[in-house]
Scaffold this active site. Structure first.
Site, PDB file in Angstrom:
ATOM      1  N   HIS A 707       0.829  -1.204   0.000  1.00 49.63           N
ATOM      2  CA  HIS A 707       0.000   0.000   0.000  1.00 49.63           C
ATOM      3  C   HIS A 707       0.861   1.250   0.000  1.00 49.63           C
ATOM      4  CE1 HIS A 707      -3.252  -2.817   1.259  1.00 49.63           C
ATOM      5  NE2 HIS A 707      -3.911  -2.067   0.411  1.00 49.63           N
ATOM      6  N   HIS A 709       2.803   4.403  -2.814  1.00 45.45           N
ATOM      7  CA  HIS A 709       2.420   5.247  -3.954  1.00 45.45           C
ATOM      8  C   HIS A 709       2.283   4.455  -5.255  1.00 45.45           C
ATOM      9  CE1 HIS A 709       6.781   5.014  -3.876  1.00 45.45           C
ATOM     10  NE2 HIS A 709       6.770   5.274  -5.156  1.00 45.45           N
ATOM     11  N   HIS A 711       1.030   1.506  -5.642  1.00 39.37           N
ATOM     12  CA  HIS A 711      -0.324   0.944  -5.685  1.00 39.37           C
ATOM     13  C   HIS A 711      -1.317   2.020  -6.146  1.00 39.37           C
ATOM     14  CE1 HIS A 711      -4.089  -0.891  -4.516  1.00 39.37           C
ATOM     15  NE2 HIS A 711      -4.309   0.051  -3.610  1.00 39.37           N
ATOM     16  N   ASP A 748      -6.188   5.167  -0.449  1.00 39.99           N
ATOM     17  CA  ASP A 748      -5.439   4.444   0.586  1.00 39.99           C
ATOM     18  C   ASP A 748      -4.540   5.391   1.383  1.00 39.99           C
ATOM     19  OD1 ASP A 748      -6.313   1.825   0.538  1.00 39.99           O
ATOM     20  OD2 ASP A 748      -5.059   1.299  -1.192  1.00 39.99           O
ATOM     21  N   ASP A 860      -8.879  -1.114  -7.901  1.00 35.93           N
ATOM     22  CA  ASP A 860      -8.118  -1.377  -6.683  1.00 35.93           C
ATOM     23  C   ASP A 860      -7.667  -2.834  -6.618  1.00 35.93           C
ATOM     24  OD1 ASP A 860      -6.967  -0.804  -4.278  1.00 35.93           O
ATOM     25  OD2 ASP A 860      -8.816  -1.021  -3.113  1.00 35.93           O
ATOM     26  N   GLN A 911      -3.344 -16.454  -3.912  1.00 32.12           N
ATOM     27  CA  GLN A 911      -3.649 -15.665  -5.094  1.00 32.12           C
ATOM     28  C   GLN A 911      -4.710 -16.342  -5.952  1.00 32.12           C
ATOM     29  OE1 GLN A 911      -2.734 -12.570  -5.840  1.00 32.12           O
ATOM     30  NE2 GLN A 911      -1.654 -12.464  -3.908  1.00 32.12           N
TER      31      GLN A 911
HETATM   32 ZN    ZN Z   1      -6.103   0.202  -2.534  1.00 33.87          ZN
END
Ligand code: ZN
Length: 964
Positions: A707, A709, A711, A748, A860, A911
């Site tokens: 989380h 920059h 992202h 975020d 997101d 995942q």
């Molecule tokens: Zn996010």
């Protein structure tokens, strides 16, 4: 080579069009052109390609032609060559005084008649005469063949006198030797060169043109050569596909891990080494054998045979082989690429990275096998086989019961025999098809093995017409087939019945899913890896770990521990993260970055886009007291990385690196330019936006692995992609778009790198402040608004009137709060409900906001739909951040959250679950939502395909096939 490439999974072949296909499959072209139709790791360098060409065409052909010519004696002609030598010696050079008289009688020797003869008188001590004499003995028992039609009339000379009887002479007119005649015993009767030397070696051989050409030999050698070529190519390709050192491409794809993977610290990959070794030995053996055969045969040809014939046939064979390729290759291309539709694709869609990562389309063989399996499992086939087996059982019983009567009527015996044979042939075909479809998993089943044994033995006896004593027993054994086939059918029926009853029962979906999984687990064709995966899935579902977060035992003792911890070091770490701004500011750029003087602001009333560009450029590059202005070259460099921002495969990290602290403002303001937002809001103060976004950037913790920059840049770009490329902008206003992009930027803000659950469980002040309701998201949006009001410099929304401001604020809050994953299923079901309802989305605020919220949510979580090279990095980052929290939880002695225990978490499985349960549905719905028919399936094309490929890669990684 095609067979090899289609039978191995790593051998995806790409054939975009016939021309390229032809170029790539022509031997000569293959030698000089790069093999773009092959996966990169199977491409061979120039040296090897030339080497391969030399071996596979000229040497292989020479081997074929020379061997075949030697095999059926082209040798005699050389003997015949000496005839001219002998006569030239006799008449011209050495024996001018010699008689060399004609010998007017025929000699029949070894099935051949010699007519054109002369005397060759002995001269003492002469080598040439001696040579001719030697050939008498050498040829006397010429062993070529016992077949008279192919006898060679190879004799150069006979002895002039009979000495005893020689059974090879069919007619022998020579005088018997007596010493008293005074004639020299060593005189010869020789054959003139004009005598036909030999009969053709091959029945189709034509010697009219001087050299003897046999097309039988040519075609046989082409066949032989192609066979050798196939083995050689397959071994060479297979061997070259096994690599140890990472290639340049592999390094590019994964610079760090490839090096680690191939470092010497690890156990050497023995299986790879052995496979490569075997491949290389095969290549070497084929190479050696071909060369030796060709050389030995050539020597033979030059010693005894007809070199002219061999060379002529060799050239013709090469020409025919090349012509054959020209004819056969279009057929292959048409058959495979057009009819089976499997080898499609274009060079531009050829992703080296995916091939390296082991993601390939299914190979041709795999496809064929699954097609076979499909047919074999079809109802028609199953009932057909049952019918035949039952009929066969009746037939055998009938046969056995009236056997004695049948034996007395020959016609009846024949009829019964052929019916039996036909049925057996059908059964053999059935078993072969089953073997092809399921491979060894089919044979390893005991019942199937028995079945196959019975059918094949019966077939073998039947074909041989063998009358074994125990044949009746064997026939009875065939009746077992009925039982076996019935058993197979009843099993599949049971399965169906179970599924049906389960459909009707009231058991919950989970139970049904579990039952179905158990049922699949029984399937015999599954590999061990599949079984393990299924067992894992069943275990996960049974233990209800799928969604439930282990919020167990929050008893008092733990809580007191946590309280203590909060007051201790962890509190310092991030308790004040809402106030961390100034600290971070100093850490990165000093307060210079944050403050920008108003003096440099530029009043702009122009609407022309070029002026807008100039306007924002000036904002970035104008000098000020507090901030280093951005150099023009640097700005251009950053713009360059922004060029492909409309593409789904835009490189987020590259932009982030180059734009550095400027990434947020430049990205945002350039996007606004694309959407013509400046025209709509001419009062917009770019300096304030710049200040705000610069400060916002600093609010993203660099310590966060995920989380941070990057992202945000990724999410903003994804949002932009959905708006622009997928066409969502068409029913959004400029204000909506501005809000959407801003929401992506702030969504975020000041993320601590921990989950909301963690804050709640540890009674973090933020959780307390927001009463455990999305504490993170609440904080993101609240802090982002707080930043706007911090001083007059960052009040970026001041150009809006009060009503608009209220609306924008409402929208931002609504959207950001719903990026909380716990809203995911609500969001999904509400949208699904709307889609099935009428006319969604309409141009109402509610619908627009719903779409924008969902778009942001998708942006997101869209990382698994990025191409693998980017996605893998995100996986590492995400799991790293999870692990950090896991460690913290361990330290605090509270239960570790799901997926965050480094030791017990399989990141690929996490995942996979993430893709299957969260991402895929969202992307599918987004695709349906896509408003304009022109944009239809763009999302499916760009994201859906990546999602499938990434899923495959993850699965392969779980199965251990891909290691880096
Ligand atoms: Zn996010």
């Amino acid at each position: 080579m095609w067979i090899h490439l289609f039978s191995v999974n790593t051998g995806t072949v790409r054939v975009p069009n016939l021309k390229n296909h032809m170029i790539q499959n022509n031997d000569i072209a293959k030698c000089v052109l790069t093999e773009i139709y092959l996966p990169p790791h199977q491409r061979i360098n120039l040296f090897f390609r030339i080497f391969r060409f030399i071996i596979s065409v000229p040497v292989m052909m020479m081997m074929g032609v020379a061997v075949l010519n030697n095999m059926y004696g082209s040798t005699p002609s050389t003997y015949c060559l000496y005839r001219s030598e002998c006569i030239s010696d006799c008449e011209e050079v050495h024996f001018l005084d010699s008689s060399c008289e004609d010998y007017n009688k025929e000699i029949k020797y070894n099935g051949n008649t010699y007519k054109d003869l002369y005397y060759f008188d002995y001269k003492e001590g002469n080598d040439d005469f001696q040579t001719c004499l030697d050939y008498v003995d050498l040829n006397s028992d010429f062993p070529w063949t016992s077949d008279n039609s192919r006898q060679w009339r190879v004799h150069t000379c006979f002895k002039r006198f009979k000495n005893g009887t020689d059974s090879n002479f069919d007619y022998d007119p020579r005088e018997t030797f007596t010493n008293e005649t005074g004639t020299n015993v060593n005189d010869l009767i020789c054959i003139r060169p004009s005598e036909t030397c030999e009969k053709p070696a091959w029945s189709d051989e034509d010697c009219s043109s001087g050299v003897c050409i046999s097309f039988g030999v040519i075609f046989a050698s082409i066949f032989l050569a192609n066979l050798g070529q196939l083995i050689f190519e397959a071994a060479l390709l297979y061997t070259s596909s096994i690599t140890f050192k990472p290639t340049d491409l592999e390094r590019k794809v994964n610079p760090v891990k490839t090096e680690i993977n191939f470092s010497m610290e690890e156990e050497p990959p023995w299986d790879k080494i052995i496979k490569k070794c075997i491949g290389e030995i095969t290549v070497a053996i084929v190479f050696l054998v071909s060369c030796l055969c060709a050389i030995a045969s050539l020597i033979g040809v030059y010693d005894y045979g007809r070199p002219d014939t061999v060379w002529a046939e060799w050239i013709i064979a090469i020409v025919i082989d090349q012509a054959k390729s020209l004819l056969v290759q279009p057929l292959i291309w048409w058959l495979i690429s057009r009819r089976c539709g499997l080898v499609t694709g274009t060079f531009s869609s050829w992703k080296d990275e995916q091939v390296i990562a082991g993601i390939n389309d299914d190979s041709f063989m795999t496809e064929i096998r699954s097609q076979f399996a499909h047919v074999l499992e079809s109802r028609i086939f199953t009932y057909g086989v049952i019918g035949l087996v039952v009929f066969y059982a009746c037939f055998i019983l009938l046969n056995l019961s009236i056997d004695i009567y049948i034996q007395s009527i020959p016609v009846a015996v024949d009829i019964f025999y052929y019916i039996d044979l036909c049925l057996l042939i059908i059964f053999v075909i059935e078993i072969v098809l089953r073997f092809i479809a399921w491979g060894f998993t089919y044979i390893f089943e005991l019942w199937n093995l028995l079945d196959a044994a019975i059918v094949l033995t019966s077939f073998a006896f039947s074909v041989n017409h063998t009358q074994v004593k125990g044949i009746a027993v064997l026939r009875l054994l065939r009746l077992i087939r009925v039982i076996i086939v019935m058993r197979r059918v009843s099993e599949s029926k049971k399965k169906l019945l179970m599924l049906k009853t389960q459909n009707q029962s009231v058991s919950s979906n989970v139970t049904r899913v579990l039952d179905l999984l158990e049922e699949i687990l029984k399937e015999k064709t599954l590999t061990r890896e599949n079984r393990n995966d299924l067992s894992w899935i069943i275990g996960q579902i049974q233990s209800r770990k799928l969604y439930t977060k282990s919020t167990t035992d929050e008893d008092e003792t733990i809580l007191t521990e946590i309280d203590k911890a909060w007051k201790g070091k962890i509190k310092l770490d991030y308790e004040d993260f809402s106030e961390s701004m100034p600290i971070l500011g100093q850490k990165i750029g000093g307060d210079k970055v944050l403050k920008r003087s108003r003096q440099s602001s530029i009043e702009m009333k122009m609407f022309n886009t070029d002026h807008h560009v100039e306007r924002i450029n000036t904002t970035f590059t104008s000098p000020s007291m507090d901030r280093e202005p951005l150099e023009k070259e640097k700005l251009e460099q950053i713009y360059e990385t922004l060029e492909k921002i409309d593409d789904w495969n835009w490189d987020v990290l590259k932009f982030s690196q180059i734009a550095d602290t400027w990434c947020f403002p430049i990205l945002c303001l350039r996007l606004f330019l694309k959407y013509d937002i400046y025209r709509k809001f001419e009062e917009m103060n770019l300096d304030k936006w710049l200040n705000y976004l610069s400060s916002l950037y600093l609010g993203y913790q660099f310590n966060n692995m995920y989380h941070n920059h990057n992202h945000i840049i990724d999410t903003v770009q994804a949002t932009h992609y959905f708006y622009k490329t997928a066409g969502f902008e068409n029913f959004l206003s400029e204000q909506d778009i501005m809000v959407g992009i801003l929401a992506a930027f702030i969504h975020d803000y000041e993320h601590p790198g921990l989950t909301s659950q963690f804050l709640i469980r540890t009674k973090h002040p933020k959780a307390i402040r927001y009463s455990d309701i999305s504490p993170l998201e609440n904080h993101h949006v609240a802090a982002a608004f707080k930043l706007m009001d911090s001083d007059g410099e960052r009040d970026l929304l001041d150009f809006l009137d009060q009503k608009s401001y209220k609306l924008v604020r409402k929208m931002l809050i609504y959207m950001v709060i719903r990026t909380d994953l716990s809203y995911h299923f609500d969001l999904l079901s509400s949208i699904q409900g709307k889609i099935y309802g009428e006319n969604f989305p309409q141009d109402t605020l509610e619908d627009r906001l719903t779409v924008m919220t969902f778009t942001l949510h998708c942006a997101d979580l869209s990382k698994p739909a990025r191409s693998w090279i980017f996605y893998r990095g995100w996986i590492d980052a995400m799991m790293e951040e999870f692990n950090m929290q896991g460690k913290m939880e361990k330290e605090l002695n509270i239960p570790i959250s799901p997926f965050m225990d480094e030791e017990n978490t399989n990141r690929e499985r996490v995942q996979l679950a993430y893709i299957d349960f969260i991402v895929r549905d969202s992307i599918d719905i987004l695709n349906i939502l896509s408003p304009n028919p022109d944009y239809n399936n763009i999302i499916q094309r760009d994201l859906g395909e990546n999602l499938n490929l990434n899923r495959k890669t993850l699965q392969k990684k779980i199965e251990g096939e891909v290691k880096f």
